[in-house]
Design a protein around this motif. Structure first.
Motif, PDB file in Angstrom:
ATOM      1  N   LEU A 191       0.819  -1.211   0.000  1.00 32.23           N
ATOM      2  CA  LEU A 191       0.000   0.000   0.000  1.00 32.23           C
ATOM      3  C   LEU A 191       0.852   1.259   0.000  1.00 32.23           C
ATOM      4  N   ILE A 192       1.862   1.277   0.849  1.00 31.54           N
ATOM      5  CA  ILE A 192       2.630   2.505   1.024  1.00 31.54           C
ATOM      6  C   ILE A 192       3.476   2.799  -0.209  1.00 31.54           C
ATOM      7  N   GLN A 193       3.981   1.762  -0.860  1.00 35.20           N
ATOM      8  CA  GLN A 193       4.780   1.976  -2.062  1.00 35.20           C
ATOM      9  C   GLN A 193       3.926   2.594  -3.173  1.00 35.20           C
ATOM     10  N   MET A 194       2.711   2.072  -3.341  1.00 39.19           N
ATOM     11  CA  MET A 194       1.790   2.604  -4.346  1.00 39.19           C
ATOM     12  C   MET A 194       1.447   4.066  -4.056  1.00 39.19           C
ATOM     13  N   SER A 195       1.202   4.378  -2.785  1.00 34.08           N
ATOM     14  CA  SER A 195       0.823   5.745  -2.411  1.00 34.08           C
ATOM     15  C   SER A 195       1.981   6.717  -2.604  1.00 34.08           C
ATOM     16  N   ILE A 196       3.198   6.319  -2.230  1.00 34.44           N
ATOM     17  CA  ILE A 196       4.370   7.187  -2.400  1.00 34.44           C
ATOM     18  C   ILE A 196       4.549   7.542  -3.873  1.00 34.44           C
ATOM     19  N   GLU A 197       4.439   6.551  -4.746  1.00 31.89           N
ATOM     20  CA  GLU A 197       4.616   6.803  -6.177  1.00 31.89           C
ATOM     21  C   GLU A 197       3.564   7.767  -6.701  1.00 31.89           C
ATOM     22  N   TRP A 198       2.311   7.597  -6.255  1.00 31.76           N
ATOM     23  CA  TRP A 198       1.241   8.478  -6.729  1.00 31.76           C
ATOM     24  C   TRP A 198       1.442   9.907  -6.213  1.00 31.76           C
ATOM     25  N   PHE A 199       1.748  10.049  -4.926  1.00 32.64           N
ATOM     26  CA  PHE A 199       1.943  11.382  -4.350  1.00 32.64           C
ATOM     27  C   PHE A 199       3.106  12.108  -5.022  1.00 32.64           C
ATOM     28  N   LYS A 200       4.178  11.374  -5.324  1.00 31.12           N
ATOM     29  CA  LYS A 200       5.330  12.007  -5.990  1.00 31.12           C
ATOM     30  C   LYS A 200       4.969  12.462  -7.394  1.00 31.12           C
ATOM     31  N   GLU A 201       4.194  11.653  -8.094  1.00 31.61           N
ATOM     32  CA  GLU A 201       3.786  12.018  -9.461  1.00 31.61           C
ATOM     33  C   GLU A 201       2.975  13.302  -9.472  1.00 31.61           C
ATOM     34  N   PHE A 202       2.137  13.475  -8.473  1.00 30.01           N
ATOM     35  CA  PHE A 202       1.274  14.656  -8.423  1.00 30.01           C
ATOM     36  C   PHE A 202       1.803  15.735  -7.474  1.00 30.01           C
ATOM     37  N   LYS A 203       3.031  15.544  -6.973  1.00 31.54           N
ATOM     38  CA  LYS A 203       3.770  16.570  -6.230  1.00 31.54           C
ATOM     39  C   LYS A 203       2.997  17.113  -5.031  1.00 31.54           C
ATOM     40  N   ASN A 204       2.381  16.214  -4.270  1.00 34.60           N
ATOM     41  CA  ASN A 204       1.685  16.620  -3.051  1.00 34.60           C
ATOM     42  C   ASN A 204       2.650  16.442  -1.871  1.00 34.60           C
ATOM     43  N   GLU A 205       3.344  17.537  -1.501  1.00 35.30           N
ATOM     44  CA  GLU A 205       4.460  17.448  -0.550  1.00 35.30           C
ATOM     45  C   GLU A 205       4.043  16.939   0.828  1.00 35.30           C
ATOM     46  N   ASN A 206       2.914  17.441   1.347  1.00 32.51           N
ATOM     47  CA  ASN A 206       2.487  17.011   2.685  1.00 32.51           C
ATOM     48  C   ASN A 206       2.216  15.513   2.726  1.00 32.51           C
ATOM     49  N   TYR A 207       1.519  15.025   1.707  1.00 35.81           N
ATOM     50  CA  TYR A 207       1.192  13.607   1.658  1.00 35.81           C
ATOM     51  C   TYR A 207       2.444  12.762   1.389  1.00 35.81           C
ATOM     52  N   ILE A 208       3.354  13.276   0.557  1.00 38.69           N
ATOM     53  CA  ILE A 208       4.616  12.565   0.310  1.00 38.69           C
ATOM     54  C   ILE A 208       5.352  12.344   1.625  1.00 38.69           C
ATOM     55  N   ASN A 209       5.484  13.405   2.421  1.00 32.29           N
ATOM     56  CA  ASN A 209       6.208  13.310   3.691  1.00 32.29           C
ATOM     57  C   ASN A 209       5.535  12.326   4.656  1.00 32.29           C
ATOM     58  N   TYR A 210       4.195  12.364   4.697  1.00 31.74           N
ATOM     59  CA  TYR A 210       3.463  11.445   5.570  1.00 31.74           C
ATOM     60  C   TYR A 210       3.685   9.998   5.121  1.00 31.74           C
ATOM     61  N   ALA A 211       3.629   9.779   3.807  1.00 31.83           N
ATOM     62  CA  ALA A 211       3.823   8.432   3.284  1.00 31.83           C
ATOM     63  C   ALA A 211       5.252   7.936   3.529  1.00 31.83           C
ATOM     64  N   LEU A 212       6.230   8.824   3.345  1.00 33.55           N
ATOM     65  CA  LEU A 212       7.625   8.439   3.599  1.00 33.55           C
ATOM     66  C   LEU A 212       7.851   8.143   5.080  1.00 33.55           C
ATOM     67  N   GLU A 213       7.218   8.916   5.939  1.00 35.53           N
ATOM     68  CA  GLU A 213       7.339   8.660   7.382  1.00 35.53           C
ATOM     69  C   GLU A 213       6.762   7.290   7.735  1.00 35.53           C
ATOM     70  N   THR A 214       5.643   6.940   7.076  1.00 32.28           N
ATOM     71  CA  THR A 214       5.049   5.618   7.286  1.00 32.28           C
ATOM     72  C   THR A 214       5.980   4.515   6.791  1.00 32.28           C
ATOM     73  N   LYS A 215       6.619   4.753   5.637  1.00 33.12           N
ATOM     74  CA  LYS A 215       7.583   3.789   5.098  1.00 33.12           C
ATOM     75  C   LYS A 215       8.763   3.606   6.068  1.00 33.12           C
ATOM     76  N   ALA A 216       9.249   4.712   6.627  1.00 30.18           N
ATOM     77  CA  ALA A 216      10.361   4.641   7.579  1.00 30.18           C
ATOM     78  C   ALA A 216       9.966   3.842   8.821  1.00 30.18           C
ATOM     79  N   LEU A 217       8.735   4.058   9.298  1.00 28.58           N
ATOM     80  CA  LEU A 217       8.249   3.300  10.457  1.00 28.58           C
ATOM     81  C   LEU A 217       8.177   1.808  10.133  1.00 28.58           C
TER      82      LEU A 217
END
Length: 257
Positions: A209-235
């Motif tokens: 789930l998180i990999q799919m979301s990170i790729e989508w957020f990066k494509e559409f340049k949504n910085e807040n969501y990118i950071n949240y998704a990356l933080e989830t990936k780090a956890l």
């Protein structure tokens, strides 16, 4: 985009004398500007215009619970929680007096959100369940509000550590957001679901789930969501004892903050 175009058209009328405008147009003018500035996080401007709507209505003895609700949303985003609660309580009184179940449901849903910000999760949960019941029993049902309310209920179950309930509701919300093509919120719901799966130690499901979301957020340049998704990936990496990879993501988030 539509809201921005409407705002631009209204701005073109800025110097026009509005004294001859019908009340409905004046209110629409002020309300649209208030909501537009709320969406782009110019919150002082949003509060200014939304308070002007309410003042205009008070002078004509026709105060709408929905405009009080709009103001409360802006106040919540400004972290003026006590004032937001006061405004929402005023809105509740009007909704009850006019037997407006749709407004009452939306207002109680927002009250729940404010109490959640204040970490009063039991109060937030009680209000959320009441709000969902009201929305489901209003005619016609506000489908969008209901989907968001159930998504936020999932978040409350997460915060109260009822992770299985949380996961089930996030799955429902994700499916509904995809059905109505609300793709940013669909991926946000999936990120929240990934967080819940981490708590349930379903690491493979969380990773997909998180990999799919990170790729989508990066494509559409949504910085807040990118950071949240990356933080989830780090956890997730941390929970899997992949400490170097986890630390690398956390360091990049700190450096880019």
């Amino acid at each position: 985009m539509i809201l921005k175009l409407q705002k631009k058209k209204l701005d073109s009328l800025f110097k026009v004398d509005t004294s001859s405008w019908p009340d409905s147009l004046v209110k629409a003018n002020l309300k649209l500007k208030g909501i537009y500035y709320q969406r782009i996080f110019k919150l002082d401007s949003s509060e200014y215009y939304l308070r002007k709507v309410i003042k205009f209505e008070k002078e004509r003895l026709e105060l709408s619970p929905f405009n009080l609700y709009n103001l409360a949303v802006t106040l919540k985003k400004k972290r003026s929680y006590k004032t937001a609660i006061d405004v929402l309580n005023d809105a509740q009184i009007i909704a009850l007096r006019t037997d407006n179940l749709k407004a009452l449901g939306i207002i109680q849903d927002e009250l729940s959100s404010v109490y959640s910000r204040l970490q009063n999760y039991q109060m937030a949960l009680d209000l959320k369940l009441r709000a969902i019941n009201l929305i489901e029993n209003s005619k016609p049902i506000d489908t969008i509000s209901l989907i968001y309310a159930k998504h936020n209920l999932a978040d409350l179950y997460f915060k109260t550590k009822e992770y299985q309930k949380s996961a089930e509701l996030f799955i429902q919300a994700s499916n509904e957001f995809k059905r109505i093509n609300y793709m940013p919120t669909y991926h946000l719901a999936n990120t929240n679901l990934a967080n819940t799966y981490i708590k349930l130690e379903k690491f493979h499901e969380a990773d997909s789930l998180i990999q799919m979301s990170i790729e989508w957020f990066k494509e559409f340049k949504n910085e807040n969501y990118i950071n949240y998704a990356l933080e989830t990936k780090a956890l997730l990496l941390f929970k899997q004892n992949k400490l170097v990879a986890s630390s690398r993501i956390y360091d990049s988030l700190v450096n880019n903050a």
